[in-house]
Design a protein around this motif. Structure first.
Motif, PDB file in Angstrom:
ATOM      1  N   LYS A  90      50.303  47.817  39.821  1.00 17.52           N
ATOM      2  CA  LYS A  90      50.172  46.743  38.830  1.00 17.52           C
ATOM      3  C   LYS A  90      49.560  45.554  39.538  1.00 17.52           C
ATOM      4  O   LYS A  90      49.960  45.218  40.658  1.00 17.52           O
ATOM      5  CB  LYS A  90      51.545  46.372  38.266  1.00 17.52           C
ATOM      6  N   GLY A  91      48.583  44.941  38.885  1.00 18.21           N
ATOM      7  CA  GLY A  91      47.935  43.820  39.541  1.00 18.21           C
ATOM      8  C   GLY A  91      46.887  43.173  38.679  1.00 18.21           C
ATOM      9  O   GLY A  91      46.962  43.201  37.446  1.00 18.21           O
ATOM     10  N   THR A  92      45.898  42.620  39.356  1.00 19.89           N
ATOM     11  CA  THR A  92      44.851  41.845  38.705  1.00 19.89           C
ATOM     12  C   THR A  92      43.506  42.502  38.958  1.00 19.89           C
ATOM     13  O   THR A  92      43.197  42.885  40.086  1.00 19.89           O
ATOM     14  CB  THR A  92      44.841  40.412  39.284  1.00 19.89           C
ATOM     15  N   ALA A  93      42.721  42.619  37.898  1.00 20.37           N
ATOM     16  CA  ALA A  93      41.375  43.189  38.009  1.00 20.37           C
ATOM     17  C   ALA A  93      40.360  42.069  37.900  1.00 20.37           C
ATOM     18  O   ALA A  93      40.513  41.148  37.090  1.00 20.37           O
ATOM     19  CB  ALA A  93      41.139  44.215  36.912  1.00 20.37           C
ATOM     20  N   ALA A  94      39.345  42.152  38.727  1.00 23.43           N
ATOM     21  CA  ALA A  94      38.272  41.161  38.674  1.00 23.43           C
ATOM     22  C   ALA A  94      36.942  41.825  38.990  1.00 23.43           C
ATOM     23  O   ALA A  94      36.874  42.727  39.829  1.00 23.43           O
ATOM     24  CB  ALA A  94      38.545  40.026  39.665  1.00 23.43           C
ATOM     25  N   LEU A  95      35.922  41.383  38.315  1.00 27.23           N
ATOM     26  CA  LEU A  95      34.576  41.871  38.544  1.00 27.23           C
ATOM     27  C   LEU A  95      34.107  41.410  39.921  1.00 27.23           C
ATOM     28  O   LEU A  95      34.303  40.258  40.296  1.00 27.23           O
ATOM     29  CB  LEU A  95      33.642  41.318  37.465  1.00 27.23           C
TER      30      LEU A  95
END
Length: 155
Positions: A90-95
């Protein structure tokens, strides 16, 4: 065979989760789309304590951009030992945006399985990593005649 207790589940250590994630290349990406959960299969690679996948324009990219909260689940089973495992990140997605970062991720040899233009790299930085391992139960302990009944057209 005894049906009295469920198979023992072993919680995996952090390093075991990462080692297992490196043994497979496909997982399921969970995102929110218009306030509702959605899941997409992605092929990914592990890169320095993060996961990276490639995608093209569309719902998946929109939902997994801009520091979006996401989850990825991957699993596997050893056919010889019947030991199964499941890992959730679980976490954060970034381009991945900067030219330097894109060039760095292109060295990962991450090739999408599905044809089409997949020129966007997305990096998932985890807040939590958890996993478990367990013995696969013999189908004869849970299978019933109902398990093979015909399905309706709506299923």
């Amino acid at each position: 065979m005894s049906n009295e207790s469920s198979p023992q589940v072993q919680n995996l250590e952090h390093h075991e989760c990462w080692a297992l994630l490196r043994t497979v290349s496909v997982g399921r990406l969970a995102v929110l789309v218009d306030g509702r959960p959605d899941i997409f299969p992605v092929n990914y690679t592990v890169d320095g304590g993060t996961l990276v996948f490639r995608t093209g324009q569309g719902t998946k990219l929109s939902a997994a951009s801009g520091d979006a909260a996401v989850a990825v689940e991957a699993d596997g089973v050893d056919p010889e030992t019947s030991l199964a495992w499941s890992v959730v990140i679980k976490g954060t997605a970034a381009l991945v945006k900067s030219t330097e970062d894109v060039l760095e991720t292109s060295r990962l040899y991450l090739f999408p399985w599905q044809a089409g233009k997949k020129d966007a790299f997305v990096r998932i930085t985890p807040d939590s990593v958890s996993g478990r391992r367990f013995q696969v139960t013999d189908p004869m302990t849970w299978w019933t005649q109902i398990s093979s009944t015909a399905r309706t057209a709506q299923e």
